[in-house]
Design a protein around this motif. Structure first.
Motif, PDB file in Angstrom:
ATOM      1  N   HIS A  90      -7.874 -17.862 -29.737  1.00  0.00           N
ATOM      2  CA  HIS A  90      -8.147 -16.472 -30.117  1.00  0.00           C
ATOM      3  C   HIS A  90      -9.349 -15.871 -29.397  1.00  0.00           C
ATOM      4  N   GLU A  91      -9.685 -16.433 -28.246  1.00  0.00           N
ATOM      5  CA  GLU A  91     -10.751 -15.887 -27.432  1.00  0.00           C
ATOM      6  C   GLU A  91     -10.199 -15.633 -26.040  1.00  0.00           C
ATOM      7  N   LEU A  92     -10.212 -14.377 -25.665  1.00  0.00           N
ATOM      8  CA  LEU A  92      -9.715 -14.022 -24.341  1.00  0.00           C
ATOM      9  C   LEU A  92     -10.860 -13.484 -23.505  1.00  0.00           C
ATOM     10  N   GLY A  93     -10.959 -13.994 -22.330  1.00  0.00           N
ATOM     11  CA  GLY A  93     -11.919 -13.478 -21.377  1.00  0.00           C
ATOM     12  C   GLY A  93     -11.196 -13.112 -20.105  1.00  0.00           C
ATOM     13  N   ASP A  94     -11.951 -12.614 -19.162  1.00  0.00           N
ATOM     14  CA  ASP A  94     -11.354 -12.231 -17.884  1.00  0.00           C
ATOM     15  C   ASP A  94     -10.698 -13.428 -17.196  1.00  0.00           C
ATOM     16  N   ARG A  95     -11.299 -14.618 -17.361  1.00  0.00           N
ATOM     17  CA  ARG A  95     -10.741 -15.808 -16.725  1.00  0.00           C
ATOM     18  C   ARG A  95      -9.363 -16.155 -17.277  1.00  0.00           C
ATOM     19  N   GLN A  96      -9.229 -16.081 -18.601  1.00  0.00           N
ATOM     20  CA  GLN A  96      -7.938 -16.405 -19.212  1.00  0.00           C
ATOM     21  C   GLN A  96      -6.868 -15.416 -18.778  1.00  0.00           C
ATOM     22  N   VAL A  97      -7.222 -14.141 -18.751  1.00  0.00           N
ATOM     23  CA  VAL A  97      -6.259 -13.121 -18.348  1.00  0.00           C
ATOM     24  C   VAL A  97      -5.884 -13.304 -16.876  1.00  0.00           C
ATOM     25  N   SER A  98      -6.877 -13.555 -16.039  1.00  0.00           N
ATOM     26  CA  SER A  98      -6.617 -13.774 -14.612  1.00  0.00           C
ATOM     27  C   SER A  98      -5.724 -14.996 -14.407  1.00  0.00           C
ATOM     28  N   MET A  99      -6.003 -16.068 -15.139  1.00  0.00           N
ATOM     29  CA  MET A  99      -5.197 -17.280 -15.015  1.00  0.00           C
ATOM     30  C   MET A  99      -3.758 -16.994 -15.445  1.00  0.00           C
ATOM     31  N   LEU A 100      -3.584 -16.261 -16.530  1.00  0.00           N
ATOM     32  CA  LEU A 100      -2.238 -15.937 -17.003  1.00  0.00           C
ATOM     33  C   LEU A 100      -1.509 -15.045 -16.000  1.00  0.00           C
ATOM     34  N   GLU A 101      -2.226 -14.138 -15.358  1.00  0.00           N
ATOM     35  CA  GLU A 101      -1.604 -13.298 -14.333  1.00  0.00           C
ATOM     36  C   GLU A 101      -1.137 -14.141 -13.143  1.00  0.00           C
ATOM     37  N   ARG A 102      -1.956 -15.091 -12.726  1.00  0.00           N
ATOM     38  CA  ARG A 102      -1.549 -15.966 -11.620  1.00  0.00           C
ATOM     39  C   ARG A 102      -0.327 -16.786 -12.011  1.00  0.00           C
ATOM     40  N   MET A 103      -0.303 -17.251 -13.247  1.00  0.00           N
ATOM     41  CA  MET A 103       0.856 -18.020 -13.704  1.00  0.00           C
ATOM     42  C   MET A 103       2.089 -17.133 -13.802  1.00  0.00           C
ATOM     43  N   GLY A 104       1.887 -15.880 -14.183  1.00  0.00           N
ATOM     44  CA  GLY A 104       2.996 -14.931 -14.227  1.00  0.00           C
ATOM     45  C   GLY A 104       3.613 -14.735 -12.856  1.00  0.00           C
ATOM     46  N   VAL A 105       2.769 -14.628 -11.842  1.00  0.00           N
ATOM     47  CA  VAL A 105       3.272 -14.516 -10.469  1.00  0.00           C
ATOM     48  C   VAL A 105       4.009 -15.806 -10.100  1.00  0.00           C
ATOM     49  N   GLY A 106       3.438 -16.946 -10.509  1.00  0.00           N
ATOM     50  CA  GLY A 106       4.089 -18.229 -10.253  1.00  0.00           C
ATOM     51  C   GLY A 106       5.442 -18.353 -10.924  1.00  0.00           C
ATOM     52  N   LEU A 107       5.609 -17.674 -12.062  1.00  0.00           N
ATOM     53  CA  LEU A 107       6.897 -17.680 -12.760  1.00  0.00           C
ATOM     54  C   LEU A 107       7.911 -16.746 -12.105  1.00  0.00           C
ATOM     55  N   GLY A 108       7.437 -15.897 -11.205  1.00  0.00           N
ATOM     56  CA  GLY A 108       8.363 -15.018 -10.499  1.00  0.00           C
ATOM     57  C   GLY A 108       8.248 -13.552 -10.858  1.00  0.00           C
ATOM     58  N   PHE A 109       7.225 -13.195 -11.642  1.00  0.00           N
ATOM     59  CA  PHE A 109       7.026 -11.778 -11.943  1.00  0.00           C
ATOM     60  C   PHE A 109       6.396 -11.102 -10.735  1.00  0.00           C
ATOM     61  N   ASN A 110       6.725  -9.841 -10.535  1.00  0.00           N
ATOM     62  CA  ASN A 110       6.246  -9.072  -9.401  1.00  0.00           C
ATOM     63  C   ASN A 110       4.720  -8.958  -9.458  1.00  0.00           C
ATOM     64  N   PRO A 111       4.025  -9.306  -8.373  1.00  0.00           N
ATOM     65  CA  PRO A 111       2.562  -9.227  -8.373  1.00  0.00           C
ATOM     66  C   PRO A 111       2.023  -7.820  -8.657  1.00  0.00           C
ATOM     67  N   ILE A 112       2.801  -6.807  -8.325  1.00  0.00           N
ATOM     68  CA  ILE A 112       2.361  -5.431  -8.576  1.00  0.00           C
ATOM     69  C   ILE A 112       2.363  -5.110 -10.065  1.00  0.00           C
ATOM     70  N   ASN A 113       3.326  -5.665 -10.805  1.00  0.00           N
ATOM     71  CA  ASN A 113       3.478  -5.355 -12.225  1.00  0.00           C
ATOM     72  C   ASN A 113       2.944  -6.428 -13.163  1.00  0.00           C
ATOM     73  N   VAL A 114       2.521  -7.563 -12.639  1.00  0.00           N
ATOM     74  CA  VAL A 114       2.198  -8.692 -13.512  1.00  0.00           C
ATOM     75  C   VAL A 114       1.075  -8.376 -14.495  1.00  0.00           C
ATOM     76  N   SER A 115       0.111  -7.553 -14.106  1.00  0.00           N
ATOM     77  CA  SER A 115      -0.984  -7.246 -15.036  1.00  0.00           C
ATOM     78  C   SER A 115      -0.464  -6.465 -16.244  1.00  0.00           C
ATOM     79  N   TYR A 116       0.513  -5.589 -16.041  1.00  0.00           N
ATOM     80  CA  TYR A 116       1.095  -4.845 -17.168  1.00  0.00           C
ATOM     81  C   TYR A 116       1.900  -5.776 -18.082  1.00  0.00           C
ATOM     82  N   VAL A 117       2.647  -6.681 -17.463  1.00  0.00           N
ATOM     83  CA  VAL A 117       3.456  -7.632 -18.236  1.00  0.00           C
ATOM     84  C   VAL A 117       2.540  -8.546 -19.049  1.00  0.00           C
TER      85      VAL A 117
END
Length: 143
Positions: A90-117
């Motif tokens: 239950h603690e989110l920081g910029d690092r956690q969000v950034s890591m999740l965005e990188r993993m989202g790209v790794g899962l195949g989400f579009n890098p342009i939209n991954v932050s919104y997803v």
């Protein structure tokens, strides 16, 4: 070897390959941070990765094949699991969000939209939605 042994070993191999792909994302900047290590520890437990396999994958993650989910629903299921793990304390920081965005790209989400997803995924997990509602909300987030 029985059918159940084949299924179990195939399932375990898929989990190891999935874990190795996440390690590859974490290593994309050349280092695994403490936050990433804690996340990998939680993920290894969830995927039932043994301590031996964990160490071996960390040492030799690049030899595992990358098997991204083949369907959009499978990507959303993995995103749901990853988002819940990132938000587990239950603690989110910029690092956690950034890591999740990188993993989202790794899962195949579009890098342009991954932050919104990822933003939507985190809001849904924070609200406590179940997997079915999560998938429906992400699929229809542009309505």
């Amino acid at each position: 070897m029985s059918i159940s042994d084949l299924f179990d070993s195939g399932f375990q191999k898929r989990n190891q390959d999935h874990f190795a792909a996440i390690v590859r994302v974490a290593m994309s900047d050349g280092v695994i941070t403490d936050d990433e290590r804690a996340f990998l520890d939680r993920l290894a437990r969830k995927l039932d990765i043994s301590e031996n396999d964990y160490k071996e994958i960390l040492k030799d993650y690049a030899t595992h094949p990358i098997n991204p989910p083949t369907s959009y629903d499978q990507r959303l299921e993995r995103l749901f699991d990853l988002t819940r793990m990132v938000y587990a304390d239950h603690e989110l920081g910029d690092r956690q969000v950034s890591m999740l965005e990188r993993m989202g790209v790794g899962l195949g989400f579009n890098p342009i939209n991954v932050s919104y997803v990822v933003d939507k995924a985190l809001k849904l997990v924070q609200a406590g939605v179940d997997e079915d509602n999560f998938i429906d909300e992400i699929k229809n987030m542009n309505r």
